[in-house]
Design an enzyme around this catalytic site. Structure first.
Site, mmCIF file in Angstrom:
data_model
loop_
_atom_site.group_PDB
_atom_site.id
_atom_site.type_symbol
_atom_site.label_atom_id
_atom_site.label_comp_id
_atom_site.label_asym_id
_atom_site.label_seq_id
_atom_site.Cartn_x
_atom_site.Cartn_y
_atom_site.Cartn_z
ATOM 1 N N LYS A 54 0.846 -1.207 0.000
ATOM 2 C CA LYS A 54 0.000 0.000 0.000
ATOM 3 C C LYS A 54 0.877 1.251 0.000
ATOM 4 O O LYS A 54 0.620 2.205 -0.739
ATOM 5 C CB LYS A 54 -0.931 -0.011 1.224
ATOM 6 N N GLN A 98 -4.577 -1.207 9.596
ATOM 7 C CA GLN A 98 -4.539 -2.552 9.022
ATOM 8 C C GLN A 98 -5.143 -3.562 9.998
ATOM 9 O O GLN A 98 -4.823 -3.562 11.189
ATOM 10 C CB GLN A 98 -3.080 -2.920 8.673
ATOM 11 N N ASP A 121 -11.005 3.113 4.247
ATOM 12 C CA ASP A 121 -11.416 1.710 4.187
ATOM 13 C C ASP A 121 -12.932 1.573 4.055
ATOM 14 O O ASP A 121 -13.428 0.498 3.721
ATOM 15 C CB ASP A 121 -11.001 0.987 5.480
HETATM 16 N N1 GUN Z 1 -7.007 -6.641 6.298
HETATM 17 C C1 GUN Z 1 -7.422 -7.408 5.255
HETATM 18 N N2 GUN Z 1 -8.072 -6.640 4.337
HETATM 19 C C2 GUN Z 1 -8.066 -5.385 4.821
HETATM 20 C C3 GUN Z 1 -8.570 -4.151 4.317
HETATM 21 O O1 GUN Z 1 -9.181 -4.061 3.245
HETATM 22 N N3 GUN Z 1 -8.357 -3.060 5.108
HETATM 23 C C4 GUN Z 1 -7.706 -3.145 6.303
HETATM 24 N N4 GUN Z 1 -7.567 -2.027 7.008
HETATM 25 N N5 GUN Z 1 -7.222 -4.266 6.794
HETATM 26 C C5 GUN Z 1 -7.402 -5.386 6.051
#
Ligand code: GUN
Length: 306
Positions: A54, A98, A121
């Site tokens: 990311k 995350q 998100d």
């Molecule tokens: N962990 C797995 N997928 C995601 C996501 O789309 N966003 C976040 N913040 N954590 C994750």
């Protein structure tokens, strides 16, 4: 021989990232530097890879990246204090924590603490509610990416029967809401569903997000259906190595589906591209809410050039 067309998530994601990079350049011209803060608590190896990807993409499209890494023993109060600081910082437009979080932290409380306008998100209950009501909102990245791939493959989705396999808050539930907003008839299947295979076999669109390798095979799929595989599972390859595979039994489903996403190279790249897109949307919103700044931009429509 495989009959299904492979849906190229890498190409679609690159097209989206090119659009985002143009939007970022325009914001910078107007004196706004879009900025995404990513928070990782602990040292889960999979989360570490996701966060690094990311951050790399963020920088590539010209968005400023802040990475906050906290110790695995961090308490909830310390994480909430960091979120309060990022919420209050006018230079920060997007905040992503995350998941999963360590057991001592209540993830629901953390997600609820993020400013909904910075919630790239789309997991804050305000954004979940707005999505459910069909109002414009920050939309969770993985289902947003799946919808864009479906629209690129099928065009208008109205009237299609869509089955979502899996009911997680991150993928299954927002995916169902997005498909309903796109005028599909939607069924959500889960571990307690009876007749899951038969229901799935009546679907024009199948989105599988359960986190179990190969659990949907050709016997679940109507000939000619479009199948989106959200799973990313690491499995032993029999030669002492591991490989990535989806939730769909790719070899058999490719014999009956009209189109199918591969793993890797399907949904994964779209998730990150949609995160970049959400960050631009958040930056535009926050810039427009400042006095004497950019004129408000319309929300980014959920369609992708075909
Ligand atoms: N962990 C797995 N997928 C995601 C996501 O789309 N966003 C976040 N913040 N954590 C994750």
């Amino acid at each position: 021989m495989s009959a299904a067309r492979m849906i190229d998530g890498r190409a679609a994601a690159q097209a989206l990232l090119d659009e985002v990079a143009c939007d970022v350049a325009a914001l910078r011209e107007a004196g706004i530097e879009p900025c995404l803060a990513v928070v990782l608590v602990g040292d889960d190896p999979a989360s570490d890879v996701y966060v690094r990807n990311k951050v790399r993409r963020t920088r590539e499209v010209g968005i400023r990246s802040i990475e906050e890494r906290l110790d695995a023993h961090t308490c909830e109060a310390a994480l909430l204090a960091l979120i309060a600081r990022l919420n209050a910082d006018p230079q920060v437009h997007g905040i992503l924590v995350q998941l999963p979080l360590p057991a001592q932290i209540d993830a629901a409380a953390v997600l609820a603490a993020i400013d909904p306008h910075k919630d790239v998100d789309g997991f804050h209950r305000d954004n979940v509610g707005r999505l459910t009501l069909g109002e414009s909102s920050l939309v969770p990245c993985t289902p947003q990416g799946c919808l864009l791939l479906l629209q690129q493959t099928l065009g208008d989705l109205a009237g299609k029967h869509a089955v979502v396999v899996g009911r997680s808050n991150i993928v299954g539930k927002p995916m169902a809401a997005l498909l309903l907003n796109a005028h599909c008839s939607v069924s959500v299947l889960h571990s307690r569903s009876t007749n899951a295979r038969e229901l799935c076999r009546s679907a024009d669109i199948v989105v599988v997000a359960v986190g179990r390798a190969g659990c949907v095979d050709a016997s679940w799929i109507k000939p000619g259906a479009v199948v989106i595989d959200v799973g990313i599972n690491r499995v032993a390859d029999g030669a002492g190595q591991t490989r990535l595979t989806g939730d769909v039994d790719h070899a058999s489903v490719a014999q009956v589906a009209a189109a199918l996403t591969p793993v890797p190279g399907g949904v994964g790249p779209m998730t990150i591209a949609c995160l970049m897109r959400n960050t631009v949307q958040a930056a535009r919103h926050l810039a427009a809410s400042l006095p004497a700044s950019l004129p408000a931009s319309p929300p980014i429509p959920l369609t992708l050039a075909r």
